[in-house]
Design a protein around this motif. Structure first.
Motif, PDB file in Angstrom:
ATOM      1  N   GLU A   1      48.812  34.106  30.362  1.00 27.25           N
ATOM      2  CA  GLU A   1      48.184  35.047  31.289  1.00 27.25           C
ATOM      3  C   GLU A   1      49.041  35.420  32.490  1.00 27.25           C
ATOM      4  O   GLU A   1      48.688  36.318  33.244  1.00 27.25           O
ATOM      5  N   GLY A   2      50.156  34.733  32.663  1.00 22.61           N
ATOM      6  CA  GLY A   2      51.033  35.029  33.783  1.00 22.61           C
ATOM      7  C   GLY A   2      50.789  34.115  34.965  1.00 22.61           C
ATOM      8  O   GLY A   2      49.634  33.818  35.311  1.00 22.61           O
ATOM      9  N   TYR A   3      51.866  33.689  35.586  1.00 22.03           N
ATOM     10  CA  TYR A   3      51.782  32.760  36.720  1.00 22.03           C
ATOM     11  C   TYR A   3      50.907  33.299  37.842  1.00 22.03           C
ATOM     12  O   TYR A   3      50.063  32.593  38.394  1.00 22.03           O
ATOM     13  N   ALA A   4      51.101  34.564  38.182  1.00 23.49           N
ATOM     14  CA  ALA A   4      50.381  35.152  39.319  1.00 23.49           C
ATOM     15  C   ALA A   4      48.873  35.216  39.084  1.00 23.49           C
ATOM     16  O   ALA A   4      48.097  35.268  40.043  1.00 23.49           O
ATOM     17  N   ASN A   5      48.445  35.214  37.836  1.00 24.09           N
ATOM     18  CA  ASN A   5      47.026  35.386  37.520  1.00 24.09           C
ATOM     19  C   ASN A   5      46.252  34.077  37.436  1.00 24.09           C
ATOM     20  O   ASN A   5      45.040  34.100  37.230  1.00 24.09           O
ATOM     21  N   ILE A   6      46.927  32.954  37.564  1.00 27.80           N
ATOM     22  CA  ILE A   6      46.266  31.653  37.433  1.00 27.80           C
ATOM     23  C   ILE A   6      46.135  31.001  38.802  1.00 27.80           C
ATOM     24  O   ILE A   6      47.126  30.776  39.488  1.00 27.80           O
ATOM     25  N   SER A   7      44.894  30.697  39.189  1.00 28.07           N
ATOM     26  CA  SER A   7      44.648  30.026  40.459  1.00 28.07           C
ATOM     27  C   SER A   7      44.591  28.518  40.248  1.00 28.07           C
ATOM     28  O   SER A   7      44.436  28.032  39.117  1.00 28.07           O
TER      29      SER A   7
ATOM     30  N   ARG B   1      41.258  27.653  38.734  1.00 26.99           N
ATOM     31  CA  ARG B   1      41.204  27.902  37.294  1.00 26.99           C
ATOM     32  C   ARG B   1      41.961  26.815  36.528  1.00 26.99           C
ATOM     33  O   ARG B   1      41.492  26.326  35.493  1.00 26.99           O
TER      34      ARG B   1
ATOM     35  N   LYS C   1      50.852  25.269  43.595  1.00 26.60           N
ATOM     36  CA  LYS C   1      51.040  25.871  42.280  1.00 26.60           C
ATOM     37  C   LYS C   1      52.524  26.074  41.976  1.00 26.60           C
ATOM     38  O   LYS C   1      52.975  25.861  40.854  1.00 26.60           O
TER      39      LYS C   1
ATOM     40  N   GLU D   1      55.867  36.472  37.611  1.00 26.81           N
ATOM     41  CA  GLU D   1      55.496  37.331  38.733  1.00 26.81           C
ATOM     42  C   GLU D   1      54.788  36.517  39.811  1.00 26.81           C
ATOM     43  O   GLU D   1      54.129  35.527  39.525  1.00 26.81           O
ATOM     44  N   GLY D   2      54.943  36.952  41.059  1.00 29.62           N
ATOM     45  CA  GLY D   2      54.274  36.273  42.154  1.00 29.62           C
ATOM     46  C   GLY D   2      55.072  35.124  42.738  1.00 29.62           C
ATOM     47  O   GLY D   2      54.560  34.348  43.552  1.00 29.62           O
TER      48      GLY D   2
END
Length: 206
Positions: A40-46, A49, A68, A126-127
């Protein structure tokens, strides 16, 4: 009022985890994060979560990793350790300086082509901020790994000038990443064979 023998030494709270248990929890967090970051991508995982997927609270997760980015940097370190260990194993069997450089380059590019998921995790997350990347690149293990490339170039080309060694090292690293990046991200294009491109590149540089 005295307590009965059965209650006098009853431990309070949960017993402390052993080093083995702590290590297993860290591994579980890292493996779960790796799966989620890749899917799902690094930036999208909190963190919330991630903790839910691991089966723990965010507070518990923070006991094992400060942030993170610390988890991602741990995953990066695992990838580079695998890369450099494999490289060392190959270089041990090669004595000629020019052949060592050729072996190094082909293994480096071949590693990323064989593990495109590692490439995306390390170079395409990303992020991630530049200071976070710089902090990781400053790791002594990573520096030693990339210094190996400079030393191999210097030996293969009999170079003594540190500025020339750096220039050729930077050029070689940029070219190798270009070969890997293009093959991984623009896979529909019929790129020339990676090993053949490396041979031509080294002929031009040497």
């Amino acid at each position: 009022m005295s307590r009965s023998p059965t209650t006098a030494y009853r431990p309070r709270g949960r017993p402390a985890k052993t080093a083995d248990e702590i290590g297993k929890t860290r591994d579980l967090i890292a493996e779960t994060a790796k799966r989620l970051f890749q899917q799902e991508g690094y930036a999208n995982i909190s963190i919330r979560r991630l903790a839910k997927e691991v089966g723990c609270s965010p507070m518990t997760l923070y006991k094992h990793f400060d942030s993170k980015i610390a988890i991602l940097q741990t995953l990066w370190a695992v990838v580079f350790r695998e890369l450099f260990l494999g490289l060392d194993a190959r270089l041990e069997r090669v004595a000629d300086p020019k052949e060592r450089l050729q072996t190094l380059c082909k293994h480096y590019v071949g590693f990323w082509l064989s593990h495109p998921e590692h490439y995306r995790l390390v170079f395409m997350a990303e992020g991630v901020t530049q200071p976070e990347v710089s902090l990781f690149v400053g790791n002594s293990e990573i520096i030693a790994g990339f210094d190996r490339i400079a030393h191999t170039i210097a030996e293969a080309a009999s170079l003594r000038d540190a500025n020339v060694v750096k220039l050729k090292s930077d050029l070689l690293m940029g070219a190798m990443h270009g070969i890997a990046h293009n093959a991984i991200t623009i896979s529909g294009y019929p790129w020339s064979d990676a090993d053949a491109m490396i041979d031509h590149l080294l002929d031009a540089m040497m």
